[in-house]
Motif scaffolding. Structure first.
Motif, PDB file in Angstrom:
ATOM      1  N   GLN A   1     -54.183  52.734  14.137  1.00 53.47           N
ATOM      2  CA  GLN A   1     -54.627  51.445  13.638  1.00 53.47           C
ATOM      3  C   GLN A   1     -55.246  50.617  14.750  1.00 53.47           C
ATOM      4  O   GLN A   1     -56.246  49.959  14.549  1.00 53.47           O
ATOM      5  N   GLN A   2     -54.672  50.668  15.941  1.00 50.05           N
ATOM      6  CA  GLN A   2     -55.217  49.911  17.055  1.00 50.05           C
ATOM      7  C   GLN A   2     -56.606  50.409  17.432  1.00 50.05           C
ATOM      8  O   GLN A   2     -57.473  49.643  17.781  1.00 50.05           O
ATOM      9  N   SER A   3     -56.820  51.736  17.376  1.00 46.92           N
ATOM     10  CA  SER A   3     -58.107  52.287  17.758  1.00 46.92           C
ATOM     11  C   SER A   3     -59.111  52.209  16.606  1.00 46.92           C
ATOM     12  O   SER A   3     -60.254  52.586  16.760  1.00 46.92           O
ATOM     13  N   GLY A   4     -58.676  51.731  15.454  1.00 52.85           N
ATOM     14  CA  GLY A   4     -59.560  51.613  14.301  1.00 52.85           C
ATOM     15  C   GLY A   4     -59.633  52.894  13.489  1.00 52.85           C
ATOM     16  O   GLY A   4     -60.368  52.974  12.528  1.00 52.85           O
ATOM     17  N   GLY A   5     -58.866  53.891  13.892  1.00 49.27           N
ATOM     18  CA  GLY A   5     -58.867  55.164  13.183  1.00 49.27           C
ATOM     19  C   GLY A   5     -58.014  55.103  11.934  1.00 49.27           C
ATOM     20  O   GLY A   5     -57.153  54.250  11.785  1.00 49.27           O
ATOM     21  N   THR A   6     -58.300  56.009  11.046  1.00 45.87           N
ATOM     22  CA  THR A   6     -57.508  56.182   9.836  1.00 45.87           C
ATOM     23  C   THR A   6     -57.033  57.632   9.832  1.00 45.87           C
ATOM     24  O   THR A   6     -57.552  58.447  10.609  1.00 45.87           O
ATOM     25  N   PRO A   7     -56.086  57.997   8.989  1.00 46.03           N
ATOM     26  CA  PRO A   7     -55.699  59.404   8.925  1.00 46.03           C
ATOM     27  C   PRO A   7     -56.915  60.322   8.673  1.00 46.03           C
ATOM     28  O   PRO A   7     -56.964  61.434   9.188  1.00 46.03           O
ATOM     29  N   ALA A   8     -57.905  59.837   7.927  1.00 51.86           N
ATOM     30  CA  ALA A   8     -59.103  60.648   7.653  1.00 51.86           C
ATOM     31  C   ALA A   8     -59.909  60.891   8.923  1.00 51.86           C
ATOM     32  O   ALA A   8     -60.298  62.025   9.210  1.00 51.86           O
ATOM     33  N   THR A   9     -60.168  59.837   9.695  1.00 50.22           N
ATOM     34  CA  THR A   9     -60.966  60.019  10.916  1.00 50.22           C
ATOM     35  C   THR A   9     -60.177  60.786  11.976  1.00 50.22           C
ATOM     36  O   THR A   9     -60.753  61.568  12.728  1.00 50.22           O
ATOM     37  N   VAL A  10     -58.876  60.601  12.007  1.00 49.93           N
ATOM     38  CA  VAL A  10     -58.035  61.362  12.927  1.00 49.93           C
ATOM     39  C   VAL A  10     -58.117  62.850  12.567  1.00 49.93           C
ATOM     40  O   VAL A  10     -58.246  63.706  13.458  1.00 49.93           O
ATOM     41  N   ALA A  11     -58.052  63.173  11.280  1.00 56.00           N
ATOM     42  CA  ALA A  11     -58.145  64.570  10.833  1.00 56.00           C
ATOM     43  C   ALA A  11     -59.503  65.173  11.187  1.00 56.00           C
ATOM     44  O   ALA A  11     -59.584  66.319  11.638  1.00 56.00           O
ATOM     45  N   LEU A  12     -60.568  64.398  11.011  1.00 59.22           N
ATOM     46  CA  LEU A  12     -61.914  64.888  11.349  1.00 59.22           C
ATOM     47  C   LEU A  12     -62.031  65.147  12.847  1.00 59.22           C
ATOM     48  O   LEU A  12     -62.572  66.178  13.266  1.00 59.22           O
ATOM     49  N   THR A  13     -61.536  64.228  13.650  1.00 55.53           N
ATOM     50  CA  THR A  13     -61.597  64.378  15.098  1.00 55.53           C
ATOM     51  C   THR A  13     -60.780  65.596  15.538  1.00 55.53           C
ATOM     52  O   THR A  13     -61.241  66.410  16.346  1.00 55.53           O
ATOM     53  N   ALA A  14     -59.585  65.738  14.988  1.00 59.81           N
ATOM     54  CA  ALA A  14     -58.720  66.866  15.339  1.00 59.81           C
ATOM     55  C   ALA A  14     -59.364  68.203  14.969  1.00 59.81           C
ATOM     56  O   ALA A  14     -59.181  69.203  15.663  1.00 59.81           O
ATOM     57  N   ALA A  15     -60.142  68.217  13.894  1.00 61.85           N
ATOM     58  CA  ALA A  15     -60.800  69.445  13.440  1.00 61.85           C
ATOM     59  C   ALA A  15     -62.080  69.735  14.226  1.00 61.85           C
ATOM     60  O   ALA A  15     -62.677  70.795  14.067  1.00 61.85           O
ATOM     61  N   GLY A  16     -62.507  68.772  15.023  1.00 59.70           N
ATOM     62  CA  GLY A  16     -63.723  68.961  15.810  1.00 59.70           C
ATOM     63  C   GLY A  16     -64.994  68.930  14.976  1.00 59.70           C
ATOM     64  O   GLY A  16     -66.020  69.491  15.368  1.00 59.70           O
ATOM     65  N   VAL A  17     -64.922  68.258  13.848  1.00 58.93           N
ATOM     66  CA  VAL A  17     -66.051  68.177  12.921  1.00 58.93           C
ATOM     67  C   VAL A  17     -66.973  67.028  13.309  1.00 58.93           C
ATOM     68  O   VAL A  17     -66.511  65.953  13.705  1.00 58.93           O
ATOM     69  N   SER A  18     -68.260  67.242  13.164  1.00 54.61           N
ATOM     70  CA  SER A  18     -69.241  66.198  13.427  1.00 54.61           C
ATOM     71  C   SER A  18     -69.280  65.235  12.234  1.00 54.61           C
ATOM     72  O   SER A  18     -69.432  65.678  11.084  1.00 54.61           O
ATOM     73  N   TYR A  19     -69.130  63.945  12.508  1.00 57.24           N
ATOM     74  CA  TYR A  19     -69.160  62.950  11.442  1.00 57.24           C
ATOM     75  C   TYR A  19     -69.626  61.618  11.992  1.00 57.24           C
ATOM     76  O   TYR A  19     -69.598  61.388  13.204  1.00 57.24           O
ATOM     77  N   THR A  20     -70.056  60.739  11.081  1.00 58.35           N
ATOM     78  CA  THR A  20     -70.476  59.394  11.445  1.00 58.35           C
ATOM     79  C   THR A  20     -69.677  58.412  10.609  1.00 58.35           C
ATOM     80  O   THR A  20     -69.535  58.610   9.394  1.00 58.35           O
ATOM     81  N   VAL A  21     -69.165  57.367  11.240  1.00 60.50           N
ATOM     82  CA  VAL A  21     -68.427  56.333  10.523  1.00 60.50           C
ATOM     83  C   VAL A  21     -69.384  55.194  10.194  1.00 60.50           C
ATOM     84  O   VAL A  21     -70.172  54.776  11.037  1.00 60.50           O
ATOM     85  N   HIS A  22     -69.327  54.730   8.956  1.00 57.90           N
ATOM     86  CA  HIS A  22     -70.110  53.567   8.523  1.00 57.90           C
ATOM     87  C   HIS A  22     -69.124  52.507   8.047  1.00 57.90           C
ATOM     88  O   HIS A  22     -68.274  52.794   7.203  1.00 57.90           O
ATOM     89  N   SER A  23     -69.228  51.305   8.574  1.00 50.84           N
ATOM     90  CA  SER A  23     -68.353  50.241   8.082  1.00 50.84           C
ATOM     91  C   SER A  23     -69.214  49.096   7.558  1.00 50.84           C
ATOM     92  O   SER A  23     -70.346  48.908   7.991  1.00 50.84           O
ATOM     93  N   TYR A  24     -68.664  48.388   6.607  1.00 49.81           N
ATOM     94  CA  TYR A  24     -69.342  47.240   6.003  1.00 49.81           C
ATOM     95  C   TYR A  24     -68.285  46.271   5.528  1.00 49.81           C
ATOM     96  O   TYR A  24     -67.106  46.637   5.398  1.00 49.81           O
ATOM     97  N   ASP A  25     -68.694  45.042   5.292  1.00 47.54           N
ATOM     98  CA  ASP A  25     -67.768  44.022   4.796  1.00 47.54           C
ATOM     99  C   ASP A  25     -67.565  44.224   3.302  1.00 47.54           C
ATOM    100  O   ASP A  25     -68.502  44.069   2.518  1.00 47.54           O
ATOM    101  N   HIS A  26     -66.354  44.591   2.934  1.00 48.46           N
ATOM    102  CA  HIS A  26     -66.013  44.817   1.520  1.00 48.46           C
ATOM    103  C   HIS A  26     -65.969  43.488   0.774  1.00 48.46           C
ATOM    104  O   HIS A  26     -65.368  42.523   1.235  1.00 48.46           O
ATOM    105  N   ASP A  27     -66.610  43.456  -0.378  1.00 46.77           N
ATOM    106  CA  ASP A  27     -66.607  42.278  -1.256  1.00 46.77           C
ATOM    107  C   ASP A  27     -65.642  42.550  -2.412  1.00 46.77           C
ATOM    108  O   ASP A  27     -65.952  43.357  -3.291  1.00 46.77           O
ATOM    109  N   PRO A  28     -64.474  41.913  -2.430  1.00 46.67           N
ATOM    110  CA  PRO A  28     -63.496  42.172  -3.487  1.00 46.67           C
ATOM    111  C   PRO A  28     -64.002  41.874  -4.901  1.00 46.67           C
ATOM    112  O   PRO A  28     -63.449  42.374  -5.870  1.00 46.67           O
ATOM    113  N   SER A  29     -65.065  41.087  -5.015  1.00 46.86           N
ATOM    114  CA  SER A  29     -65.568  40.765  -6.354  1.00 46.86           C
ATOM    115  C   SER A  29     -66.591  41.791  -6.871  1.00 46.86           C
ATOM    116  O   SER A  29     -67.010  41.711  -8.020  1.00 46.86           O
ATOM    117  N   HIS A  30     -66.974  42.757  -6.030  1.00 45.02           N
ATOM    118  CA  HIS A  30     -67.950  43.762  -6.474  1.00 45.02           C
ATOM    119  C   HIS A  30     -67.295  44.644  -7.533  1.00 45.02           C
ATOM    120  O   HIS A  30     -66.150  45.072  -7.370  1.00 45.02           O
TER     121      HIS A  30
END
Length: 168
Positions: A10-39
């Motif tokens: 959590q401190q590094s901004g990782g999630t179990p999903a990104t940790v799993a991808l990193t551990a597997a050595g898979v190439s990936y790109t993270v995209h973040s955006y401001d979530h709008d709860p009303s969407h």
């Protein structure tokens, strides 16, 4: 000890999903955006926010197939065909799972359920339309956070069956 590593994630901004991808050595790109709860749609919001075609952004849904929870990954541009999902895993009947049960089982909140790094490994089916794209986006485990990776890597990491489960 597990708590400590969770705090580090959590401190590094990782999630179990990104940790799993990193551990597997898979190439990936993270995209973040401001979530709008009303969407009205988590997936459509992600596609719009990232400027990516809705055919390349996939939603992770949890269904109950003959009493067993099963993950379905389909484009946000379509809908899940429950009969096709049941057939893909050798089942007879499928219905959407109770949202609270899906959250408890996967360890993620609705709108942020990732097919990767789930608390309990569930049978997974990826819609065949994913193979039409060099990369697709799926939830990274939080609302407002997506990972982009190849459909082949997603299939391998989730041990997914690839089948036509989407309706367009």
């Amino acid at each position: 000890m597990a708590k400590k590593s969770k705090q580090k994630q959590q401190q590094s901004g990782g999630t179990p999903a990104t940790v799993a991808l990193t551990a597997a050595g898979v190439s990936y790109t993270v995209h973040s955006y401001d979530h709008d709860p009303s969407h009205p749609s988590y997936g459509e919001e992600a596609a719009e926010a990232m400027g990516v075609s809705p055919e390349r952004v996939f939603k992770t849904l949890v269904a109950d197939v003959d009493g067993a929870l099963t993950v379905a990954i389909v484009p946000v541009a379509g809908q899940l065909d429950l009969k096709a999902l049941a057939a893909a895993v050798g089942g007879k009947r499928a219905a959407m799972a109770d949202p609270a049960l899906a959250e408890r089982t996967t360890g993620y909140v609705r709108g942020g359920i990732s097919p990767l790094g789930q608390r309990k490994k569930l049978p997974t089916v990826l819609d065949t339309s994913a193979s039409a794209h060099p990369t697709i986006c799926v939830s990274a485990g939080r609302r407002g956070l997506e990972v982009e990776l190849s459909p082949e890597d997603l299939t391998k990491l989730t041990e997914a069956v690839v089948a036509p489960i989407g309706r367009f």
